[in-house]
Design an enzyme around this catalytic site. Structure first.
Site, PDB file in Angstrom:
ATOM      1  CE1 TYR A 138      -7.691  -0.012   6.407  1.00  0.00           C
ATOM      2  CE2 TYR A 138      -6.207  -0.042   4.531  1.00  0.00           C
ATOM      3  CZ  TYR A 138      -6.438   0.178   5.871  1.00  0.00           C
ATOM      4  OH  TYR A 138      -5.417   0.617   6.674  1.00  0.00           O
ATOM      5  CD  GLU A 160      -3.067   0.375   2.282  1.00  0.00           C
ATOM      6  OE1 GLU A 160      -3.858  -0.557   2.400  1.00  0.00           O
ATOM      7  OE2 GLU A 160      -2.898   1.253   3.134  1.00  0.00           O
ATOM      8  CG  ASP A 174      -3.221   9.797   6.985  1.00  0.00           C
ATOM      9  OD1 ASP A 174      -3.027   8.594   7.243  1.00  0.00           O
ATOM     10  OD2 ASP A 174      -3.484  10.213   5.837  1.00  0.00           O
TER      11      ASP A 174
END
Lengths: 401, 269
Positions: B175, B49, B60
């Protein structure tokens, strides 16, 4: 990309561009808002707070000395600076805090640039007994110090953000990161007509009272229900939509949004999205953005922290697209000059954000006859900006020497 | 069968979960990333990834934020990341998934991006801030036309209807975000993970990779027993932060250590 009429879109702008974790909570928020805003008891409680706690309706003031000095149109100021906490932001903060209470969220968070939305949210949190964290860029904390102190006195935690440009954009990044982590017990009180659906329309709805009141007040004080020109500054654009929405259906009213022209036309020197930007996606919405050729968000500059932001509310992008609202800019220098003019002629210190709208009125008024009416949204008061104005004047005096 | 389908099928045949390390492309420089990818492959990566650096990474945590800032400072653009993938392809066969925010893709143009990514050898693309509602009207189709797999997130807050929508649009794998929050190491895994994954499996037929917060061999073992893939990001990015371009050795060792529990053989679920 976008389809017209799609949920959360204004023409081609808007949408819900957020990580999956926030999708279901946003849908829940939209449902709760749609349900509560139709409920009479909710409306009544909010209206009652706006009247007896916040001080609505705010006055409409005919600025005669300013109008005389400019020699032309009659200028009316919608005095949102007289609303409790000193800016229009409280309309939305009270609405959303009430919504958070109804949704059973015990904690609220907010971002703030100039500090006005942070103060409004901290105030609402104190009123409803909610825990409150306000994210603020460290650069903004420095230049809007009095508002940092106010938020802390109101019991809010002010979390400084030292990432990126340390301004409003970075405060929103950090607020979104908090929300994505604590979404189950936390409501994010977004402070402008920005972000993912339902924020742009919800925040607009909470502010739409500004234009509605102004129309009624104009009827009494100027003998007409609509101005020829309505002018407001546009950062995210909440005070502008608050003023404009009531007049959107009256094509004879020219609506003018004023972006921050900063110190020049180069990328990084201003916050004029419609002049130097392109369409992109930031903070959950598709709109006009200041960015480089690779899609990285560009730094911005404005003397006013509240306009110092790289994206504009998606409904503004749409209103520009369809030609209903004109967008123009006022530079730092023009805004500071308008700040002084209004202080000297009317005894009113406007917020530097609102001073951008005043600057545009000063530019337009002389060319219009005295039968014309200009309505300016004086969205906030300038006490928070004394340090910025003093520093500006000092630097100007130095460079003259 | 796409490269991702093959990789998950191979791991399934070996009765183990795929190990999926994440690095920020261009941290500390594009050339260095090429070497570091070699270390990930040597250490035992089944799928790679690669993060595309963005100025405002709202999903993030601090470690990946700093990595993105370093990558941008080294001049890493989306075009540079695609070039990096093309160079990776000359050396390694491991499938590559790009982990990006939407705006850089939009700036390049969605169709242009899909074509160039496909030519570079990218296998799948996950846009963190592009949920299926927004991807359905162009993005997913453009990727599909170019032979790329659109990968989507599911989260603990996802409703059953959302799981079905993601299941319909996703290719390659899905995911699953192990807990609400941003990327970054956590001390503990959510105790509800097993139950949540079972709920997803009832509605989604794709392989499930789990990420966000996994940083120890114990966590890898636990997640590997439940999922088809285990993503480790910040724990590796931290090594790059510490060692810079010289991180290859420590990275290979860490990938070996973290992926070891998956290779010890076990019964599937």
């Amino acid at each position: 990309m976008a389809e017209r009429g799609k949920q959360g879109y204004f023409g081609d702008f808007g949408g819900t561009f957020v990580p999956e974790t926030l999708m279901a909570p946003l849908a829940e928020l939209a449902r709760a808002y749609d349900k509560l805003s139709r409920r009479r008891a909710f409306r009544r409680e909010l209206d009652d707070l706006l009247a007896h706690y916040a001080g609505r309706p705010t006055p409409l003031y005919h600025a005669r000395r300013l109008s005389d000095r400019l020699g032309g149109a009659r200028i009316f100021l919608k005095r949102e600076d007289l609303l409790h906490t000193g800016a229009h932001k409280l309309n939305n903060a009270l609405g959303q805090a009430l919504l958070a209470r109804e949704m059973g969220k015990e904690r609220i968070i907010a971002e703030t640039g100039a500090g006005q939305h942070g103060v409004a949210t901290a105030t609402a949190a104190a009123l409803f007994g909610q825990r409150c964290t306000v994210y603020m860029g460290e650069e903004d904390m420095r230049r809007q110090r009095p508002n940092v102190d106010r938020m802390r006195l109101l019991g809010a935690e002010v979390a400084g953000v030292d990432g990126g440009s340390r301004t409003l954009k970075d405060a929103i990044n950090e607020a979104l990161r908090d929300w994505v982590t604590n979404v189950r017990d936390t409501h994010y009180v977004l402070g402008s007509v920005l972000g993912p659906e339902p924020y742009p329309r919800m925040v607009r709805d909470f502010h739409e009272v500004i234009g509605r009141e102004a129309a009624l007040q104009l009827a009494k004080q100027a003998g007409r229900r609509a101005p020829d020109l309505a002018i407001a500054c546009v950062g995210g654009g909440s005070n502008a939509l608050g003023l404009f929405t009531a007049f959107l259906g009256r094509p004879e009213v020219r609506l003018i949004g004023v972006e921050a022209g900063g110190r020049g036309a180069g990328l990084g020197d201003h916050a004029a999205r419609f002049r130097g930007g392109r369409i992109g996606v930031l903070h959950g919405t598709r709109t006009w953005l200041l960015q480089d050729g690779d899609g990285q968000i560009a730094p911005t500059h404005s003397v006013s922290a509240g306009l110092d932001y790289p994206a504009v509310g998606p409904e503004h992008a749409h209103l520009r697209d369809i030609g209903r609202v004109e967008y123009t800019v006022a530079t730092d220098a023009e805004a500071v000059a308008a700040f002084h003019t209004l202080a000297e002629t009317e005894g009113i210190l406007p917020a530097l954000e609102s001073a951008h709208a005043v600057a545009e009125a000063c530019r337009r008024a002389p060319a219009l006859s005295a039968s014309r009416v200009i309505l300016v949204n004086l969205s906030g008061r300038g006490d928070k900006d004394l340090e910025s104005v003093r520093a500006w004047d000092l630097a100007a005096a130095e460079s003259e020497r | 069968m796409s490269g991702l389908d093959d990789a998950f099928a191979a791991c399934k045949a070996a009765r183990r979960a795929a190990f999926i390390p994440f690095l920020m492309a261009g941290d500390p420089s594009p050339a260095a990333t090429l070497d570091l990818i070699g270390a990930l492959v040597a250490g035992g990566a089944d799928v790679l990834e690669l993060g595309v650096p963005f100025s405002d990474p709202i999903a993030d945590g601090p470690v990946n934020q700093r990595a993105a800032a370093r990558a941008l400072a080294s001049g890493t653009t989306l075009a540079a990341v695609l070039d990096l993938v093309a160079r990776t392809r000359l050396r390694h066969e491991v499938p590559v998934v790009l982990f990006t925010y939407f705006n850089p893709v939009l700036a390049m143009g969605v169709a242009e991006f899909a074509t160039r990514a496909s030519e570079s050898g990218v296998d799948g693309v996950l846009c963190l801030d592009l949920p299926p509602e927004e991807a359905a009207s162009g993005f997913a189709g453009a990727l599909g036309d170019a032979g790329l797999d659109p990968v989507f997130l599911l989260a603990p807050t996802s409703t059953a209807a959302r799981m079905k929508a993601v299941g319909k649009l996703a290719r390659g794998f899905v995911y699953y975000v192990s807990r609400t929050g941003v990327t970054g190491a956590r001390e503990t895994l959510a105790p509800e993970l097993a139950r949540e994954l079972a709920a997803v499996r009832r509605r989604v037929r794709h392989p499930l990779a789990v990420g966000f917060g996994i940083s120890t061999p114990e966590q890898v073992a636990r997640v590997g027993a439940l999922a088809d893939g285990v993503v480790v990001g910040s724990a590796l990015v931290r090594l790059v932060e510490e060692h810079g371009a010289g991180a290859a050795g420590p990275l290979a060792a860490e990938v070996r250590r973290l992926s070891a529990p998956l290779r010890r053989g076990r019964k599937r679920r």
